[in-house]
Write a protein that holds these residues in place. Structure first.
Motif, PDB file in Angstrom:
ATOM      1  N   GLN A 293      -2.916   5.458  -7.480  1.00  0.00           N
ATOM      2  CA  GLN A 293      -1.591   5.173  -6.923  1.00  0.00           C
ATOM      3  C   GLN A 293      -1.461   5.712  -5.514  1.00  0.00           C
ATOM      4  N   GLU A 296      -3.400   3.419  -3.146  1.00  0.00           N
ATOM      5  CA  GLU A 296      -2.678   2.182  -2.848  1.00  0.00           C
ATOM      6  C   GLU A 296      -1.496   2.443  -1.910  1.00  0.00           C
ATOM      7  N   ASP A 297      -0.813   3.530  -2.196  1.00  0.00           N
ATOM      8  CA  ASP A 297       0.327   3.891  -1.367  1.00  0.00           C
ATOM      9  C   ASP A 297      -0.127   4.171   0.069  1.00  0.00           C
ATOM     10  N   ARG A 299      -2.822   2.940   1.475  1.00  0.00           N
ATOM     11  CA  ARG A 299      -3.242   1.683   2.093  1.00  0.00           C
ATOM     12  C   ARG A 299      -2.031   0.956   2.683  1.00  0.00           C
ATOM     13  N   ARG A 300      -0.943   0.944   1.925  1.00  0.00           N
ATOM     14  CA  ARG A 300       0.262   0.274   2.430  1.00  0.00           C
ATOM     15  C   ARG A 300       0.834   0.989   3.641  1.00  0.00           C
ATOM     16  N   GLU A 357      -7.089  -5.033   6.914  1.00  0.00           N
ATOM     17  CA  GLU A 357      -6.038  -5.958   7.323  1.00  0.00           C
ATOM     18  C   GLU A 357      -5.535  -5.593   8.713  1.00  0.00           C
ATOM     19  N   LEU A 421     -10.460   0.285  -4.402  1.00  0.00           N
ATOM     20  CA  LEU A 421      -9.225  -0.314  -3.889  1.00  0.00           C
ATOM     21  C   LEU A 421      -8.663  -1.356  -4.835  1.00  0.00           C
ATOM     22  N   GLY A 422      -9.517  -2.023  -5.600  1.00  0.00           N
ATOM     23  CA  GLY A 422      -9.060  -3.040  -6.558  1.00  0.00           C
ATOM     24  C   GLY A 422      -8.145  -2.429  -7.614  1.00  0.00           C
ATOM     25  N   ARG A 425      -4.891  -1.301  -6.160  1.00  0.00           N
ATOM     26  CA  ARG A 425      -3.983  -2.408  -5.883  1.00  0.00           C
ATOM     27  C   ARG A 425      -3.328  -2.931  -7.160  1.00  0.00           C
ATOM     28  N   ASN A 426      -4.109  -2.899  -8.250  1.00  0.00           N
ATOM     29  CA  ASN A 426      -3.587  -3.438  -9.509  1.00  0.00           C
ATOM     30  C   ASN A 426      -2.792  -2.424 -10.323  1.00  0.00           C
TER      31      ASN A 426
END
Ligand SMILES: Nc1nc2c(ncn2[C@@H]2O[C@H](COP(=O)(O)OP(=O)(O)O)[C@@H](O)[C@H]2O)c(=O)[nH]1
Ligand SMILES: [Mg+2]
Length: 471
Positions: A293, A296-297, A299-300, A357, A421-422, A425-426
């Motif tokens: 988590q 992912e956080d 990454r955003r 990205e 990362l997969g 993300r999920n």
């Protein structure tokens, strides 16, 4: 040795005050922005970079140094009189003194000027004397870039979005109860406003500690000398329609707008808009240790942070920049000394994927980008250890908590970053295979040879990418 050249550079900086004005007109300046989320390693990076640019024995990856063309480097008074100076001397003595420790965390923007005398390369080398190049290094919190998104949002939009976003977070419970209990249409009451702002700030701080990175407004976490002022005394409220003048709603809205105009915009105008080169530091290992988590956080948050470098996204910023672009952006995974070098390529692959990205967007906008993993200050040595018949690549260092020496194996980072990362993300709750350990190491005792800066990993490569072409 670092200390003697430090004294030397201070003397020189005093001498050179007199001709500062004439210099600025004729001598090129590169403004290097150093950013990253809190604890990503900005202070240690700048301290070690400057020390290693003053004493360049460990900077063989810097081409101008390899070619022997840097004839001098010295610290100077910085050109911006209103920005705090980066406290290089204290930070360096924390890292390299008799009882080495990590420097204290800083809470605001700061700046330092380092100047070089460089012999030109190529055909001109024999004909011209050395030229001078100034490097202005600006340290600023990455959280402040997240505030750019506020400029596009009205108080209503921001309130709605924020309340929705945090509705499931346990850290936000107390604040949400407070916000629901408040009547935005009631007359403004200062103790109530302060109470709401306080519980909102508490939420931001606990969420930040729990590993959430999307904790804006950024200045609530690092208020500096704005602490307690009205621009930081607001909070999102469940507002539906416009309220009467002097209502809680309208006063909160006014302060939110003041925050944008008097805190967010000046930062972009005075600092961000003037940057030529940028390094973005990422504590990827720390996030991996905390779990999917957090990854992912992060990454955003990185994608949001980096959208500031994508011109055209924000009309106000676009107008401010007038076509000026950051020319180069380096994404660096810090604290790579936690890993044996056999694992460094995997860490680099992770940082590449994490910022993918954002890097694509930046390169469309004409900025050159690269990614690498580095350690600003190497605190460990490498060793192989056998464990159940398998040879594990470990690092050894002094533990921050106990002061004891320990060998450490953080786990096997996957070759394919998608394997981390997969799941992140999920929405996976934990890593499937193994957990990734993390140990806080203290800086090691150093005995530096004359001409050498503190030990590092790939700091010279980072410097080559960021400024090498201008030396
Ligand atoms: N092992 C190791 N730890 C580091 C390194 N750089 C930073 N750290 C750790 O990360 C913490 C935060 O670094 P700092 O530079 O203060 O982060 P900032 O908040 O981005 O300025 C430090 O106190 C160290 O514990 C490094 O190169 N190696
Ligand atoms: Mg700092």
């Amino acid at each position: 040795m670092v200390i003697s050249s430090l004294a030397d550079s201070l003397v020189r900086s005093v001498e050179s005050v007199g001709d500062r004005v004439s210099e600025t007109f004729f001598e090129p300046v590169i403004r290097l922005g150093v950013t990253g989320l809190a604890r990503s390693g900005k202070t240690v990076f700048i301290t070690s970079l400057v020390a290693n640019l003053l004493d360049r024995g460990r900077m063989t990856g810097l081409v101008a140094q390899q070619e022997g063309r840097i004839t001098a480097s010295y610290l100077q008074p910085q050109p911006d009189d209103t920005v705090p100076r980066f406290d290089f001397e204290s930070h360096l003595s924390a890292l390299t003194g008799p009882t080495p420790h990590w420097p204290e965390s800083t809470r605001a923007v700061s700046e330092l000027r380092l100047s070089f005398k460089v012999q030109p390369a190529g055909l001109l080398s024999g004909l011209q004397g050395p030229r001078t190049l100034h490097l202005d290094i600006v340290d600023y919190p990455g959280e402040w870039l997240l505030d750019l998104a506020l400029l596009d949002k009205s108080y209503e939009d921001w309130s709605r979005g924020t309340l929705e976003h945090i509705s499931n977070r346990p850290q936000a419970e107390a604040f949400l109860a407070n916000a629901r209990a408040a009547d935005p249409t009631a007359p403004h009451d200062e103790p109530q406003a302060q109470d709401l702002a306080r519980s909102f700030t508490e939420y931001l701080n606990t969420a930040r500690e729990a590993g959430f990175y999307d904790c804006t407004p950024g200045r609530f976490l690092l208020p500096g000398d704005l602490a307690g002022s009205p621009v930081l005394t607001f909070a999102p409220l469940p507002v539906t329609e416009t309220s009467r003048r002097r209502s809680l709603h309208r006063e909160m809205e006014r302060r939110y707008e003041a925050y944008k105009a008097q805190v967010v915009k000046p930062f972009f105008r005075d600092h961000f808009a003037r940057i030529d080169r940028q390094i973005v530091l990422v504590d990827a290992l720390g996030a991996i240790h905390k779990g999917p988590q957090t990854v992912e956080d992060m990454r955003r948050a990185m994608a949001d942070i980096l959208s500031a470098f994508r011109p055209g996204r924000n009309a106000w910023l676009n107008k401010l920049l007038l076509g000026k672009r950051v020319e180069r952006i380096l994404f660096a995974a810090t604290k790579a000394d936690h890993l044996h070098h056999l694992q460094h390529p995997r860490l680099t692959a992770i940082i590449e994927a994490l910022t993918r990205e954002a890097r694509d967007r930046a390169s469309f906008a004409g900025a050159e980008t690269a990614a690498l993993s580095l350690a600003s200050l190497r605190t460990t040595t490498e060793e192989m250890r056998s464990h159940n018949g398998v040879e594990l690549p470990c690092v050894r260092g002094t533990l921050q908590d106990s002061g004891k020496q320990a060998a450490f194996y953080p786990g096997d980072l996957p070759e394919d970053p998608a394997h981390l990362l997969g799941p992140a993300r999920n929405g996976a709750e934990g890593w499937l295979g193994e957990d990734y350990g993390y140990m806080a190491f203290a800086p090691a005792h150093l005995t530096l040879n004359p001409g050498d800066g503190p030990p590092h990993i790939r700091l010279d490569r980072a410097a080559q990418f960021l400024i090498g072409d201008r030396l």
